[in-house]
Design an enzyme around this catalytic site. Structure first.
Site, mmCIF file in Angstrom:
data_model
loop_
_atom_site.group_PDB
_atom_site.id
_atom_site.type_symbol
_atom_site.label_atom_id
_atom_site.label_comp_id
_atom_site.label_asym_id
_atom_site.label_seq_id
_atom_site.Cartn_x
_atom_site.Cartn_y
_atom_site.Cartn_z
ATOM 1 N N GLU A 8 12.880 -7.733 -1.985
ATOM 2 C CA GLU A 8 12.284 -7.997 -3.027
ATOM 3 C C GLU A 8 12.983 -9.262 -3.700
ATOM 4 O OE1 GLU A 8 11.521 -8.502 -6.863
ATOM 5 O OE2 GLU A 8 12.859 -6.810 -6.763
ATOM 6 N N CYS B 29 13.273 -9.581 -12.640
ATOM 7 C CA CYS B 29 12.275 -10.197 -11.666
ATOM 8 C C CYS B 29 10.818 -9.977 -12.004
ATOM 9 C CB CYS B 29 12.376 -9.929 -10.271
ATOM 10 S SG CYS B 29 12.789 -7.964 -9.946
#
Length: 538
Positions: free
Chosen positions: A289, A323
């Site tokens: 990720e 993020c």
């Protein structure tokens, strides 16, 4: 087979004034701020002190040293691999419910006696507010451990069809070799989950945390060991990233990489594994990720209060160092004036400072490198004719790495800050003509290589349907009338595609499945004793 009921998410404490939870956490913060911890590598259950040290400082008071951690080199990394491989047979042979029991105990310890310790370590070492630490280092961490055990049980209970005379079954083995977990600074829960979920399914792990998360990583290892994790199952080694990659990625026994971090780093990992693909015992699992350039897209029917709240929380909580943080917004001309007035008024009320002052909504960015990178974007914007600074734009680093909540308005929808990940409290707004909704949706979808999170704000249900369909591949986590951050384990499994990662959905059964290599076993209860088939008669 063992039986676990579906967990409920760990309740979030509010830490209101004069509450016992607030008082005890304040005391923990004071105690830990006064300490200077010596953090070793933990390899095969042994504390390894190399003598080569780096410091852990408070980002909001970078002259204040919280800890010194020992840096591992190539020898320590190889020792960690060997410790993981040595521990593997016994750990793999342990019954799944016994492995799960260790992490369930860790969850209960974290929800109880370790809660203040982990929250305080995260607040002081990673500059998180009390609320941001609570939802991360306590609640999400607990949820990962409990839900992973539940999902693992579901996988184990999924078995193939058997027919009379044939017993078919699936054996859910761990991967063959060791798993390398490379973890980020910004979420204590993610940093813990990456090695833990692989370990729960029978793998053994080399864990390389971020330098700027070493304090909470240290207490995570203490938590796991107190919960009964055997020596060598998870081996913590602080090391330089390039050195760790060079030492571990080509290793023939590499079984998988569990990664959260930058897109560039993950692409380097993928490339290195590809270059060594013929060398491995089995194809390594790559689960990553990475970055995001996450959006909030408003329709003319948007509720202004909902929109502004989503913008402020999405862009500025934890200084935009998620993020999933909102860093670009598309707002129609028809509601821009009202939105702008309310947005700037709200930003004017935001206080920025030390985590120990609970009145502060924002704190410091993580380190000097991040501070300088964000400052560079601010300088670029201030010197450009394509953008106006509506709020903030300032950074000061004398005592702490503080960046003001910043809103830019870009006339060019492909302006640098509309397209590149900044990882700081910088939101760029593009105001579009209402009649160019379709064109602007295309811009939103195609302006960046990322596809992590995004949100739409609209009251018109036809608009919600249209925008959701058009932005189908623009985000792995998509929100309607909410900010684009705050995924909850068990509720919104997290992950994105394109340059944002492999979309293996942490906090779901899908991620647990990635650390398993099934074996199909067919057993005949009445096996044939003649090769001839009936059609051959006559």
């Amino acid at each position: 087979m063992y039986t676990l009921d579906c967990p409920v998410n760990e309740p979030i404490r509010s830490y209101e004034p004069h509450s016992k939870e607030r008082d005890t956490l304040k005391a923990q913060l004071e105690q830990m701020a006064a300490e200077r911890v010596d953090i070793p590598c933990t390899i095969g259950g042994q504390e390894i002190r190399t003598g080569e040290k780096r410091q852990v400082v408070m980002p909001h008071d970078h002259r204040h040293i919280l800890a010194d951690f020992h840096l591992g080199g190539a020898a320590e990394l190889e020792k960690a691999v060997q410790a993981a491989l040595k521990a593997k047979p016994a750990w793999e042979a342990m019954a799944p419910q016994e492995r799960a029991a260790i992490f369930l105990k860790a969850a209960d310890l974290l929800a109880g006696p370790y809660r203040n310790v982990m929250n305080a370590a995260t607040m002081l070492g990673q500059s998180k507010s009390v609320f941001q630490a609570e939802i991360d280092a306590a609640c999400e961490f607990v949820d990962f451990l409990r839900f992973n055990a539940y999902y693992y049980q579901q996988i184990l209970n999924t078995q193939p069809l058997s027919v009379p005379g044939v017993w078919n079954r699936l054996e859910y083995r761990p991967l063959e070799g060791f798993v390398l977990a490379i973890t980020p600074f910004n979420f204590t829960a993610i940093a813990a989950n990456l090695p833990a979920v692989a370990a729960m399914t029978g793998n053994t792990v080399v864990w390389k945390p971020s330098d700027t998360q070493m304090l909470s990583a240290h207490y995570t290892m203490q938590l796991f060991r107190e919960a009964g994790l055997p020596d060598g199952v998870i081996n913590l080694v602080a090391a330089d990233g390039p050195l760790a990659g060079k030492a571990l990625l080509p290793h023939k026994d590499l079984a998988g990489v569990h990664f959260t971090g930058s897109t560039a780093t993950f692409q380097t990992i993928w490339k290195t594994v590809g270059e060594n693909i013929s060398h491995y015992r089995s194809y390594p699992r790559l689960v990553g990720e990475t970055g995001g350039k996450d959006f909030i897209f408003a329709h003319s029917s948007a509720d202004i209060d909902v929109l502004v709240t989503a913008l402020v929380r999405g862009a500025f909580e934890y200084q935009g160092q998620k993020c999933s943080a909102a860093s670009r917004a598309y707002i129609p001309q028809s509601i821009w004036k009202q939105t702008k007035e309310k947005l700037l008024a709200e930003i004017a009320t935001i206080s920025v400072g030390d985590v120990r002052d609970f009145k502060n909504f924002m704190n410091a960015v993580i380190d000097e490198r991040s501070f300088k990178r964000i400052s560079g974007y601010l300088d670029y914007a201030k010197n450009s004719s394509d953008v106006k600074v509506l709020a903030g734009g300032n950074a000061r680093g004398e005592r702490g790495y503080f960046v003001a909540p910043t809103v830019l308005q870009a006339t060019n929808p492909k302006f640098k800050t509309m397209c590149e990940e900044i990882f700081g409290p910088v939101l760029t707004v593009y105001v579009y003509d209402d009649e160019k909704l379709d064109e602007t949706l295309t811009l939103c979808d195609e302006s960046t290589p990322y596809s992590l999170t995004g949100a739409i704000i609209a009251q018109d249900r036809y608009a919600v349907q249209k925008m959701t369909a058009r932005l189908k591949h623009s985000a792995g986590n998509f929100y309607v009338n909410d900010k684009c951050t705050g995924a909850v384990v068990g509720q919104q499994p997290f992950g994105g595609g394109r340059a944002s990662g492999t979309n293996d959905k942490a906090g779901s059964l899908l991620n647990v499945q990635r650390w398993i290599s099934p074996r199909t076993i067919k057993e005949l209860t009445v096996p044939p004793k003649d090769y001839r088939y009936p059609f051959m008669n006559g």
